[in-house]
Design a protein around this motif. Sequence first.
Motif, mmCIF file in Angstrom:
data_model
loop_
_atom_site.group_PDB
_atom_site.id
_atom_site.type_symbol
_atom_site.label_atom_id
_atom_site.label_comp_id
_atom_site.label_asym_id
_atom_site.label_seq_id
_atom_site.Cartn_x
_atom_site.Cartn_y
_atom_site.Cartn_z
ATOM 1 N N ASP A 143 98.670 78.701 10.615
ATOM 2 C CA ASP A 143 98.936 77.472 9.880
ATOM 3 C C ASP A 143 99.387 77.817 8.465
ATOM 4 O O ASP A 143 99.997 78.857 8.229
ATOM 5 C CB ASP A 143 97.700 76.571 9.886
ATOM 6 C CG ASP A 143 96.455 77.288 9.363
ATOM 7 O OD1 ASP A 143 96.593 78.381 8.782
ATOM 8 O OD2 ASP A 143 95.342 76.748 9.522
ATOM 9 N N GLY A 144 99.073 76.978 7.502
ATOM 10 C CA GLY A 144 99.502 77.213 6.132
ATOM 11 C C GLY A 144 98.660 78.192 5.354
ATOM 12 O O GLY A 144 98.985 78.521 4.215
ATOM 13 N N TRP B 74 107.889 80.594 5.748
ATOM 14 C CA TRP B 74 106.787 79.838 6.329
ATOM 15 C C TRP B 74 106.560 78.509 5.621
ATOM 16 O O TRP B 74 105.842 77.641 6.109
ATOM 17 C CB TRP B 74 105.493 80.650 6.278
ATOM 18 C CG TRP B 74 105.449 81.816 7.217
ATOM 19 C CD1 TRP B 74 106.347 82.128 8.181
ATOM 20 C CD2 TRP B 74 104.420 82.828 7.277
ATOM 21 N NE1 TRP B 74 105.971 83.269 8.853
ATOM 22 C CE2 TRP B 74 104.788 83.723 8.321
ATOM 23 C CE3 TRP B 74 103.257 83.063 6.576
ATOM 24 C CZ2 TRP B 74 104.018 84.838 8.660
ATOM 25 C CZ3 TRP B 74 102.477 84.170 6.908
ATOM 26 C CH2 TRP B 74 102.853 85.039 7.945
ATOM 27 N N GLY B 75 107.152 78.344 4.457
ATOM 28 C CA GLY B 75 106.799 77.214 3.597
ATOM 29 C C GLY B 75 107.070 75.852 4.178
ATOM 30 O O GLY B 75 106.308 74.921 3.961
ATOM 31 N N GLU C 162 107.451 74.962 7.488
ATOM 32 C CA GLU C 162 107.028 74.675 8.857
ATOM 33 C C GLU C 162 105.520 74.660 9.061
ATOM 34 O O GLU C 162 105.052 74.285 10.124
ATOM 35 C CB GLU C 162 107.635 75.718 9.801
ATOM 36 C CG GLU C 162 107.159 77.140 9.532
ATOM 37 C CD GLU C 162 107.854 78.177 10.391
ATOM 38 O OE1 GLU C 162 107.143 78.964 11.021
ATOM 39 O OE2 GLU C 162 109.093 78.188 10.424
ATOM 40 N N ARG C 163 104.731 75.039 8.054
ATOM 41 C CA ARG C 163 103.305 75.256 8.281
ATOM 42 C C ARG C 163 102.439 74.269 7.507
ATOM 43 O O ARG C 163 102.010 74.545 6.389
ATOM 44 C CB ARG C 163 102.930 76.687 7.922
ATOM 45 C CG ARG C 163 103.730 77.691 8.747
ATOM 46 C CD ARG C 163 103.141 79.061 8.690
ATOM 47 N NE ARG C 163 103.869 79.946 9.592
ATOM 48 C CZ ARG C 163 103.317 80.921 10.281
ATOM 49 N NH1 ARG C 163 102.023 81.145 10.179
ATOM 50 N NH2 ARG C 163 104.048 81.687 11.064
ATOM 51 N N GLY C 164 102.179 73.149 8.108
ATOM 52 C CA GLY C 164 101.219 72.220 7.555
ATOM 53 C C GLY C 164 101.676 71.572 6.254
ATOM 54 O O GLY C 164 102.728 71.893 5.713
ATOM 55 N N PRO C 165 100.857 70.666 5.744
ATOM 56 C CA PRO C 165 101.230 69.962 4.512
ATOM 57 C C PRO C 165 101.137 70.831 3.268
ATOM 58 O O PRO C 165 101.772 70.556 2.263
ATOM 59 C CB PRO C 165 100.225 68.807 4.449
ATOM 60 C CG PRO C 165 99.035 69.311 5.207
ATOM 61 C CD PRO C 165 99.597 70.169 6.311
ATOM 62 N N LYS C 166 100.311 71.886 3.315
ATOM 63 C CA LYS C 166 100.132 72.754 2.151
ATOM 64 C C LYS C 166 100.016 74.208 2.597
ATOM 65 O O LYS C 166 99.608 74.497 3.721
ATOM 66 C CB LYS C 166 98.863 72.370 1.369
ATOM 67 C CG LYS C 166 98.942 71.040 0.630
ATOM 68 C CD LYS C 166 97.675 70.800 -0.154
ATOM 69 C CE LYS C 166 97.740 69.475 -0.909
ATOM 70 N NZ LYS C 166 98.736 69.509 -1.986
ATOM 71 N N THR D 172 99.183 75.099 -2.658
ATOM 72 C CA THR D 172 100.365 74.519 -3.265
ATOM 73 C C THR D 172 100.039 73.114 -3.747
ATOM 74 O O THR D 172 99.341 72.359 -3.069
ATOM 75 C CB THR D 172 101.535 74.469 -2.272
ATOM 76 O OG1 THR D 172 101.072 73.918 -1.017
ATOM 77 C CG2 THR D 172 102.116 75.847 -2.025
ATOM 78 N N THR D 173 100.565 72.765 -4.917
ATOM 79 C CA THR D 173 100.276 71.445 -5.493
ATOM 80 C C THR D 173 101.204 70.380 -4.935
ATOM 81 O O THR D 173 100.870 69.200 -4.931
ATOM 82 C CB THR D 173 100.432 71.492 -7.016
ATOM 83 O OG1 THR D 173 101.735 72.006 -7.335
ATOM 84 C CG2 THR D 173 99.387 72.410 -7.613
ATOM 85 N N SER D 174 102.350 70.776 -4.446
ATOM 86 C CA SER D 174 103.273 69.819 -3.827
ATOM 87 C C SER D 174 104.196 70.576 -2.904
ATOM 88 O O SER D 174 104.431 71.759 -3.071
ATOM 89 C CB SER D 174 104.089 69.074 -4.903
ATOM 90 O OG SER D 174 104.897 69.994 -5.633
ATOM 91 N N ARG D 175 104.724 69.847 -1.893
ATOM 92 C CA ARG D 175 105.626 70.476 -0.923
ATOM 93 C C ARG D 175 106.904 69.665 -0.816
ATOM 94 O O ARG D 175 106.878 68.464 -0.932
ATOM 95 C CB ARG D 175 104.963 70.546 0.459
ATOM 96 C CG ARG D 175 103.754 71.470 0.493
ATOM 97 C CD ARG D 175 104.142 72.928 0.347
ATOM 98 N NE ARG D 175 104.946 73.354 1.460
ATOM 99 C CZ ARG D 175 104.441 73.724 2.653
ATOM 100 N NH1 ARG D 175 103.168 73.745 2.854
ATOM 101 N NH2 ARG D 175 105.242 74.105 3.634
#
Length: 310
Positions: free
Chosen positions: A82-83, A108-109, A111-115, A307-310
């Motif tokens: 996952d992330g 990976w950024g 495709e892997r989850g919200p964060k 990560t604070t935002s995606r």
Amino acid sequence: MKTTHRTYSEEAGDFRRLCRFVIDSNDSIRAYSTWCIGRLVDWKYGLWKNKTAVPDFTNRNAHLWFDGFDRLAGFVISEEGDGGFAIITLAGYRFLFTEILQWVLTNWGRERGPKLSIEITARQAMEATVLEQHGFEQKGSFFRQTFDLTHELAPRAPLEAGFAIVDMATHPDYQAQRILRDEAFDGKSELSEVALQRELLFYNHAQQGPIYHPQTDLCVLAPDGTLVSGCEALIDAHNAEADIERVCTHSSFRRRGFARAVIQECLYRLRDIGLRKAHIAGYSPAAITLYASLGDGKESRFNIYETTSR
């Protein structure tokens, strides 16, 4: 310095390559990452959560960097696909952290989850700065106690009458252990026979790993035959160390000293087979307090960045 990188490959023998890397560089990896040989073996053999649904899980979830002599210098790995990820390098190649992080964000950024999330040690000030420059923020912490097994251990905690500590070598009731862990970790009080058998197949796979040691896979046995608490030591025999993992107690048997007793028994057994250190990580305040009270241990802090935002 010249480096190259490529995707992890089971066919190329990369699991053994990573294991030798982690074992041979144990001190620096402990100092500059949250990983160890036990966690790496679990990555391949512990089929927890959603890993079985991903074809070629290991091939998809690690990427390797090599130096100019074609020797492994570092790698990135995702424990659950996952992330969450970890960046692990040789001490002299910590400068690769930025390059590897940029590779993760690019590959990976999206495709892997919200964060995305990563754990680093409190000693990794340089890495913390790099993470913040790339949009990460510290979101939490956890702690690890390290016990020197060459020193005197605290006396064993007594058990209530009728309870006993057993290991999986002499009492190999893996079904009862699976039921205990499902209830303790996930609150699953009942499993269908089909679901239980499926989990046992995955569970048995973990026992085929190269460091599984049933004599330090311990549980507290109740008078009626139920397993009510337990822990397991993941052993790095080459470095005479172990990580105590999978500490759990059934919800109906908590606050009765069973976790303390089974962990202390594990520490004694690790000492008796010649190990010099034992590590145990705590995420909840209750776990951290318990582990700190088990004896004269050294506490290390680890920080979780997201990560604070995606």
